[in-house]
Structures are given as C-alpha cells and as structure tokens.
Design a protein around this motif. Structure first.
Motif, PDB file in Angstrom:
ATOM      1  N   MET A  99       6.046 -12.202  25.137  1.00  0.00           N
ATOM      2  CA  MET A  99       6.252 -11.954  23.739  1.00  0.00           C
ATOM      3  C   MET A  99       5.733 -10.575  23.402  1.00  0.00           C
ATOM      4  SD  MET A  99       5.444 -12.673  20.061  1.00  0.00           S
ATOM      5  CE  MET A  99       4.535 -11.296  20.013  1.00  0.00           C
ATOM      6  N   ASN A 100       6.555  -9.768  22.774  1.00  0.00           N
ATOM      7  CA  ASN A 100       6.138  -8.424  22.384  1.00  0.00           C
ATOM      8  C   ASN A 100       5.709  -8.416  20.928  1.00  0.00           C
ATOM      9  OD1 ASN A 100       6.706  -7.293  24.861  1.00  0.00           O
ATOM     10  ND2 ASN A 100       8.836  -6.848  24.329  1.00  0.00           N
ATOM     11  N   TRP A 101       4.649  -7.695  20.662  1.00  0.00           N
ATOM     12  CA  TRP A 101       4.174  -7.539  19.302  1.00  0.00           C
ATOM     13  C   TRP A 101       4.856  -6.317  18.701  1.00  0.00           C
ATOM     14  CZ3 TRP A 101       1.569 -11.036  16.632  1.00  0.00           C
ATOM     15  CH2 TRP A 101       0.853 -12.008  17.314  1.00  0.00           C
ATOM     16  N   THR A 102       5.914  -6.536  17.948  1.00  0.00           N
ATOM     17  CA  THR A 102       6.593  -5.438  17.270  1.00  0.00           C
ATOM     18  C   THR A 102       5.798  -5.061  16.033  1.00  0.00           C
ATOM     19  OG1 THR A 102       7.931  -6.928  15.936  1.00  0.00           O
ATOM     20  CG2 THR A 102       8.845  -6.271  18.082  1.00  0.00           C
ATOM     21  N   ASP A 103       6.101  -3.882  15.511  1.00  0.00           N
ATOM     22  CA  ASP A 103       5.410  -3.437  14.293  1.00  0.00           C
ATOM     23  C   ASP A 103       5.647  -4.415  13.151  1.00  0.00           C
ATOM     24  OD1 ASP A 103       4.473  -1.236  15.621  1.00  0.00           O
ATOM     25  OD2 ASP A 103       6.030   0.135  14.879  1.00  0.00           O
ATOM     26  N   GLU A 104       6.856  -4.953  13.082  1.00  0.00           N
ATOM     27  CA  GLU A 104       7.201  -5.898  12.025  1.00  0.00           C
ATOM     28  C   GLU A 104       6.369  -7.186  12.136  1.00  0.00           C
ATOM     29  OE1 GLU A 104      11.149  -8.387  11.457  1.00  0.00           O
ATOM     30  OE2 GLU A 104      11.505  -6.238  11.178  1.00  0.00           O
ATOM     31  N   ARG A 105       6.223  -7.692  13.363  1.00  0.00           N
ATOM     32  CA  ARG A 105       5.448  -8.918  13.573  1.00  0.00           C
ATOM     33  C   ARG A 105       3.955  -8.685  13.326  1.00  0.00           C
ATOM     34  NH1 ARG A 105       8.108 -13.151  16.445  1.00  0.00           N
ATOM     35  NH2 ARG A 105       6.192 -13.776  17.471  1.00  0.00           N
ATOM     36  N   VAL A 106       3.464  -7.498  13.697  1.00  0.00           N
ATOM     37  CA  VAL A 106       2.052  -7.170  13.463  1.00  0.00           C
ATOM     38  C   VAL A 106       1.781  -7.105  11.964  1.00  0.00           C
ATOM     39  CG1 VAL A 106       0.297  -5.373  13.728  1.00  0.00           C
ATOM     40  CG2 VAL A 106       1.717  -6.007  15.678  1.00  0.00           C
ATOM     41  N   GLU A 107       2.690  -6.505  11.203  1.00  0.00           N
ATOM     42  CA  GLU A 107       2.509  -6.432   9.753  1.00  0.00           C
ATOM     43  C   GLU A 107       2.513  -7.823   9.130  1.00  0.00           C
ATOM     44  OE1 GLU A 107       1.582  -3.837   7.902  1.00  0.00           O
ATOM     45  OE2 GLU A 107       1.466  -2.809   9.829  1.00  0.00           O
ATOM     46  N   LYS A 108       3.418  -8.696   9.619  1.00  0.00           N
ATOM     47  CA  LYS A 108       3.455 -10.068   9.111  1.00  0.00           C
ATOM     48  C   LYS A 108       2.165 -10.803   9.457  1.00  0.00           C
ATOM     49  CE  LYS A 108       6.409 -14.122   8.831  1.00  0.00           C
ATOM     50  NZ  LYS A 108       7.667 -14.760   9.227  1.00  0.00           N
ATOM     51  N   ALA A 153       2.756 -20.648  13.976  1.00  0.00           N
ATOM     52  CA  ALA A 153       3.935 -21.438  13.626  1.00  0.00           C
ATOM     53  C   ALA A 153       4.932 -20.599  12.831  1.00  0.00           C
ATOM     54  CB  ALA A 153       3.521 -22.675  12.831  1.00  0.00           C
ATOM     55  N   GLN A 154       4.444 -19.760  11.931  1.00  0.00           N
ATOM     56  CA  GLN A 154       5.341 -18.942  11.114  1.00  0.00           C
ATOM     57  C   GLN A 154       5.971 -17.814  11.916  1.00  0.00           C
ATOM     58  OE1 GLN A 154       4.400 -17.677   7.229  1.00  0.00           O
ATOM     59  NE2 GLN A 154       3.514 -19.641   6.601  1.00  0.00           N
ATOM     60  N   LEU A 155       5.206 -17.232  12.837  1.00  0.00           N
ATOM     61  CA  LEU A 155       5.759 -16.158  13.660  1.00  0.00           C
ATOM     62  C   LEU A 155       6.748 -16.703  14.682  1.00  0.00           C
ATOM     63  CD1 LEU A 155       2.616 -13.925  14.336  1.00  0.00           C
ATOM     64  CD2 LEU A 155       4.552 -13.397  12.865  1.00  0.00           C
ATOM     65  N   GLY A 156       6.455 -17.867  15.241  1.00  0.00           N
ATOM     66  CA  GLY A 156       7.327 -18.480  16.238  1.00  0.00           C
ATOM     67  C   GLY A 156       7.244 -17.753  17.574  1.00  0.00           C
ATOM     68  N   GLY A 157       7.258 -18.510  18.664  1.00  0.00           N
ATOM     69  CA  GLY A 157       7.241 -17.918  19.998  1.00  0.00           C
ATOM     70  C   GLY A 157       5.905 -17.327  20.393  1.00  0.00           C
ATOM     71  N   VAL A 158       4.843 -17.693  19.697  1.00  0.00           N
ATOM     72  CA  VAL A 158       3.519 -17.166  19.995  1.00  0.00           C
ATOM     73  C   VAL A 158       2.505 -18.298  19.830  1.00  0.00           C
ATOM     74  CG1 VAL A 158       3.095 -16.355  17.641  1.00  0.00           C
ATOM     75  CG2 VAL A 158       1.909 -15.265  19.504  1.00  0.00           C
ATOM     76  N   SER A 159       1.481 -18.292  20.677  1.00  0.00           N
ATOM     77  CA  SER A 159       0.469 -19.346  20.615  1.00  0.00           C
ATOM     78  C   SER A 159      -0.645 -18.981  19.639  1.00  0.00           C
ATOM     79  CB  SER A 159      -0.127 -19.584  22.007  1.00  0.00           C
ATOM     80  OG  SER A 159      -0.919 -18.479  22.395  1.00  0.00           O
ATOM     81  N   ARG A 160      -1.425 -19.976  19.296  1.00  0.00           N
ATOM     82  CA  ARG A 160      -2.593 -19.769  18.438  1.00  0.00           C
ATOM     83  C   ARG A 160      -3.556 -18.780  19.080  1.00  0.00           C
ATOM     84  NH1 ARG A 160      -7.346 -22.059  19.360  1.00  0.00           N
ATOM     85  NH2 ARG A 160      -8.870 -22.105  17.700  1.00  0.00           N
ATOM     86  N   ASN A 161      -3.775 -18.931  20.400  1.00  0.00           N
ATOM     87  CA  ASN A 161      -4.700 -18.031  21.098  1.00  0.00           C
ATOM     88  C   ASN A 161      -4.185 -16.596  21.119  1.00  0.00           C
ATOM     89  OD1 ASN A 161      -6.575 -19.981  21.609  1.00  0.00           O
ATOM     90  ND2 ASN A 161      -5.805 -20.479  23.641  1.00  0.00           N
ATOM     91  N   ALA A 162      -2.852 -16.417  21.191  1.00  0.00           N
ATOM     92  CA  ALA A 162      -2.294 -15.062  21.147  1.00  0.00           C
ATOM     93  C   ALA A 162      -2.559 -14.423  19.789  1.00  0.00           C
ATOM     94  CB  ALA A 162      -0.800 -15.098  21.444  1.00  0.00           C
TER      95      ALA A 162
END
Length: 178
Positions: A1-10, A26-35
């Motif tokens: 999973m890549n952390w895009t600028d858009e996802r980091v801002e969210k 859960a809102q970001l999707g495709g990423v774990s709690r630990n991530a």
C-alpha cells in the motif's frame, strides 16, 4: 500500500477529528490499524483530539499519568520540577515536568516475634528432621544452617517455614503496594 499525498492528508484530517486508528483504517481502506499508527508516528502527529476539544501529545499525557498515579500512604509527597528537552516534529521543545523522587519505606520489625536459636549446623550435619535454612554468606567461614527440629513434611523449622511459605493473599497485597 502506498501512502499518496491525498491519503496522507485524509489521515491527518481524520486523526485531528479524533477518530481511532481502527476507524481511520476502515475509512482509508486497504490499510491496517498498525499501518495507520506507524504513519501517525512517522508524521509526528500530535495526540488525537479528545471529547473536550483538547489535544494531548502521547509523551505528555504519559507523564501526566505517571505523576497522578496513586501513591502508597506511607510515602511523603515531595514534588520537584525538572526541565526536559524533547523533540516535537523538527524542533526541540523545553517543558517543565513534575517528578516525585523515589523514597524508601522505613522498615520496622515486629516486636513480638521470637527468633529461635539456631544450632549452627554445617551441611554435612543436616538430617531429614533438621531445619535447612541457610544463615549468612556461603563464601564466609561463619556460614551455617539453622538446624532446629523441623516437622516431617517441611525442610524448615516452624519459624523459617513462616518466612519461606507466605499465603497467596499476602503476596498479592505486598505486590499491589509495590
């Protein structure tokens, strides 16, 4: 999973709103709690917003928890202030924290205890019916064993058995005080 600028801002927006790491994942999707927790840590984001609207950093709130922990009633409470330097983002911040110095409890032996006179036996003189409680430093010349008479089922005399075998409830009480 890549952390895009858009996802980091969210992530930053949701974190500042006070959502938990699980809710953000859960809102970001495709990423774990630990991530999410790892990314928050790498971004050095402040602590999540509380219901009262205040934001607390992890280290500061941990320091508050330790200073407000319940104290044993025998300790005298002396609080001193100490200035510490810690990193916040790319800057160093000085803050004053309250610390309580460690104090030892005063030992008061019970006055109604009768200590039996040991027979001062060497290891070779011990039998099945003698107390095997060691007395002194084994590397010193005056090292010996109690040697008093012990019951059939115990390696120790009555006095030393009380020292060696404490009831479970008493150990829990002592552990809770420490």
């Amino acid at each position: 999973m890549n952390w895009t600028d858009e996802r980091v801002e969210k992530l930053k927006r949701l974190w500042s709103e006070g959502l938990s790491a699980s809710q953000i994942a859960a809102q970001l999707g495709g990423v774990s709690r630990n991530a999410v927790i790892g990314k928050v840590h790498r971004l050095c984001l402040p602590g999540r917003a509380k219901a009262g609207g205040t934001v607390a950093t992890g280290r500061a709130s941990a320091a508050k928890r330790t200073t407000s922990a319940p104290r044993a009633p025998n300790y005298a409470s002396r609080v001193t202030t100490r200035t510490v330097t810690r990193a916040v983002g790319a800057t160093m911040v000085k803050e004053e924290i309250e610390i309580e110095p460690y104090q030892e409890m005063e030992y008061r032996p019970a006055s109604n205890v009768v200590v039996p006179i040991s027979r001062r036996l060497a290891l070779t003189e011990l039998t099945e019916r003698t107390c095997k409680w060691p007395v002194g430093d084994p590397l010193k010349e005056d090292f010996h064993f109690c040697g008093c008479e012990s019951p059939d089922a115990s390696p120790y005399c009555g006095y030393h058995a009380k020292l060696a075998y404490q009831p479970v409830n008493e150990r829990r009480k002592v552990a809770a005080r420490v």
